[in-house]
Design a protein around this motif. Sequence first.
Motif, PDB file in Angstrom:
ATOM      1  N   TYR A   1       0.821  -1.210   0.000  1.00 40.49           N
ATOM      2  CA  TYR A   1       0.000   0.000   0.000  1.00 40.49           C
ATOM      3  C   TYR A   1       0.855   1.260   0.000  1.00 40.49           C
ATOM      4  O   TYR A   1       0.474   2.280  -0.592  1.00 40.49           O
TER       5      TYR A   1
ATOM      6  N   TYR B   1      -6.289 -11.296  -2.139  1.00 37.31           N
ATOM      7  CA  TYR B   1      -6.472 -10.963  -0.726  1.00 37.31           C
ATOM      8  C   TYR B   1      -5.441 -11.703   0.124  1.00 37.31           C
ATOM      9  O   TYR B   1      -4.882 -12.717  -0.289  1.00 37.31           O
TER      10      TYR B   1
ATOM     11  N   GLU C   1     -14.820 -10.156   0.612  1.00 37.04           N
ATOM     12  CA  GLU C   1     -13.981  -8.961   0.754  1.00 37.04           C
ATOM     13  C   GLU C   1     -14.063  -8.352   2.148  1.00 37.04           C
ATOM     14  O   GLU C   1     -13.194  -7.559   2.532  1.00 37.04           O
TER      15      GLU C   1
ATOM     16  N   LEU D   1      -7.977  -8.707   3.524  1.00 39.65           N
ATOM     17  CA  LEU D   1      -7.441  -7.423   3.055  1.00 39.65           C
ATOM     18  C   LEU D   1      -6.963  -7.551   1.617  1.00 39.65           C
ATOM     19  O   LEU D   1      -6.150  -8.429   1.314  1.00 39.65           O
TER      20      LEU D   1
ATOM     21  N   LYS E   1      -9.087   5.870  -1.164  1.00 42.57           N
ATOM     22  CA  LYS E   1      -9.347   4.469  -0.801  1.00 42.57           C
ATOM     23  C   LYS E   1      -8.086   3.806  -0.276  1.00 42.57           C
ATOM     24  O   LYS E   1      -8.125   3.061   0.721  1.00 42.57           O
TER      25      LYS E   1
ATOM     26  N   THR F   1      -7.408   5.030   3.232  1.00 43.86           N
ATOM     27  CA  THR F   1      -8.295   4.397   4.212  1.00 43.86           C
ATOM     28  C   THR F   1      -7.802   3.000   4.566  1.00 43.86           C
ATOM     29  O   THR F   1      -7.774   2.610   5.744  1.00 43.86           O
ATOM     30  N   GLN F   2      -7.389   2.244   3.554  1.00 45.63           N
ATOM     31  CA  GLN F   2      -6.888   0.897   3.802  1.00 45.63           C
ATOM     32  C   GLN F   2      -5.573   0.920   4.578  1.00 45.63           C
ATOM     33  O   GLN F   2      -5.306   0.033   5.385  1.00 45.63           O
ATOM     34  N   THR F   3      -4.754   1.942   4.334  1.00 46.53           N
ATOM     35  CA  THR F   3      -3.501   2.073   5.074  1.00 46.53           C
ATOM     36  C   THR F   3      -3.774   2.270   6.557  1.00 46.53           C
ATOM     37  O   THR F   3      -3.096   1.674   7.416  1.00 46.53           O
TER      38      THR F   3
ATOM     39  N   PHE G   1      -6.407   1.228   8.061  1.00 47.71           N
ATOM     40  CA  PHE G   1      -6.936  -0.056   8.521  1.00 47.71           C
ATOM     41  C   PHE G   1      -5.795  -1.031   8.820  1.00 47.71           C
ATOM     42  O   PHE G   1      -5.859  -1.804   9.780  1.00 47.71           O
TER      43      PHE G   1
END
Length: 425
Positions: A73, A181, A198, A202, A355, A358-360, A362
């Motif tokens: 990421y 994933y 999903e 991740l 996006k 946001t995942q980072t 998380f």
Amino acid sequence: MRVSNQAVSRNYLRRLETNYSNKFNSERKIAGFRQYDEASEMPAQAATAMRVRKAIANLNTYQENLKTADNIYSNAESSVTAISEIIQLTYEKCIEAANGTSSDVHTHSPDQMEMIAVNVEAYADEIARLMNLSVADRKIFGGVNNDEKAFSIENGRVIYNGVDVDTYNDPTMFPNSVVSYCDIGLGMTLDQNGRVDEQSALPITFNGVEVIGCGKAASTAYIDLASADPGALFSFELTIGDEKHVISFNGGVDSEDTRDNINAELDKIFNGKVSVYENGMIFNQLNDKPVTVRSINEGGNVLSVENQSNEYSNNIIQSILDAAQMIREGNGKEIAKYADHIYSLQTTVSLALAKIGTQTKFIEFNQTRITNNLENMGQRQNDLEALVDTSLAAEITNRDMLDSLYTATLQMSASVIPQSIFNFI
């Protein structure tokens, strides 16, 4: 009953070995800080400890997966940020080219236009290389395609996973467009189609055309800002999908002032989601529905408008290549429209960047969660297996007692073991 010397000796040696074994085992527990060495010594506690060890092993796997995901990421964010900057540079180059052809006397020679076109094409190639990034042996923007480059440029056309990027407007329709994933301890499960749910894992790869766009825009609406006379009242009908709105405004002292007047009226209805760009293109951030514009005769004042049906590509790389071709042709008006269109695609990249961000966050949350769980499981393992606090003190006392028993047993040997002839020599 008569007891033979041999039986006495055998029993004594067995007791001696038992006492020595108990003393040795106690010393080994103290040296290794362990409550037991074999599961048979404490079977119930050992079974619980094995489950804790398995949980710790899984947590270590999740932690490694999160480290890999964090690296992926981080690289993806750097690439998408760089693409965002390249879009701005491309926009500036297109405006430079458009300004050089906007008057009767061109300020840019054909050679200069060719140099600008080459620079713009270089930006397209740079974006393609950024989108072919490999991290941890994964082509992170290729979906599940890990065998060949995700993006390629062939004869002026952009190909994604073997298919022209303008073929589909839906990113999920491209080959290998699903994502990969990794398990981070959320209870990874499969759905009814055999794909990873999903919500339970991740994603560690991305659909490239979802990041930089695909398909074609059905139409693009333009307003000729220069056609609005200063102070005069103008109206136009704006259609977004099946919704129609009549917009009225006063012409400004120049094109920029007119644009500000139109945007002020649009903001009253769309709250900044629909606006007019510098060269008159109407940009819709409200939804993905097509936009058309129609002029309304307002007391003899007629605004010049146009619905461009060239179907510009929604893909950033393809749009930049098309803009380079317009620059070579020297069509200033079309170059300006492509500049606005390329700039509008910044929104697609910004959404992808948000996006990823946001995942980072998380990932950071889950890294903290796994670290805390490892600490808790480690403490539980110590409780079940290690000699700590009072347990260690008790075992030391037990060792001292066993040492005394062993010493006493050795001292008894003189009276238990029969004397041999050597005792009389």
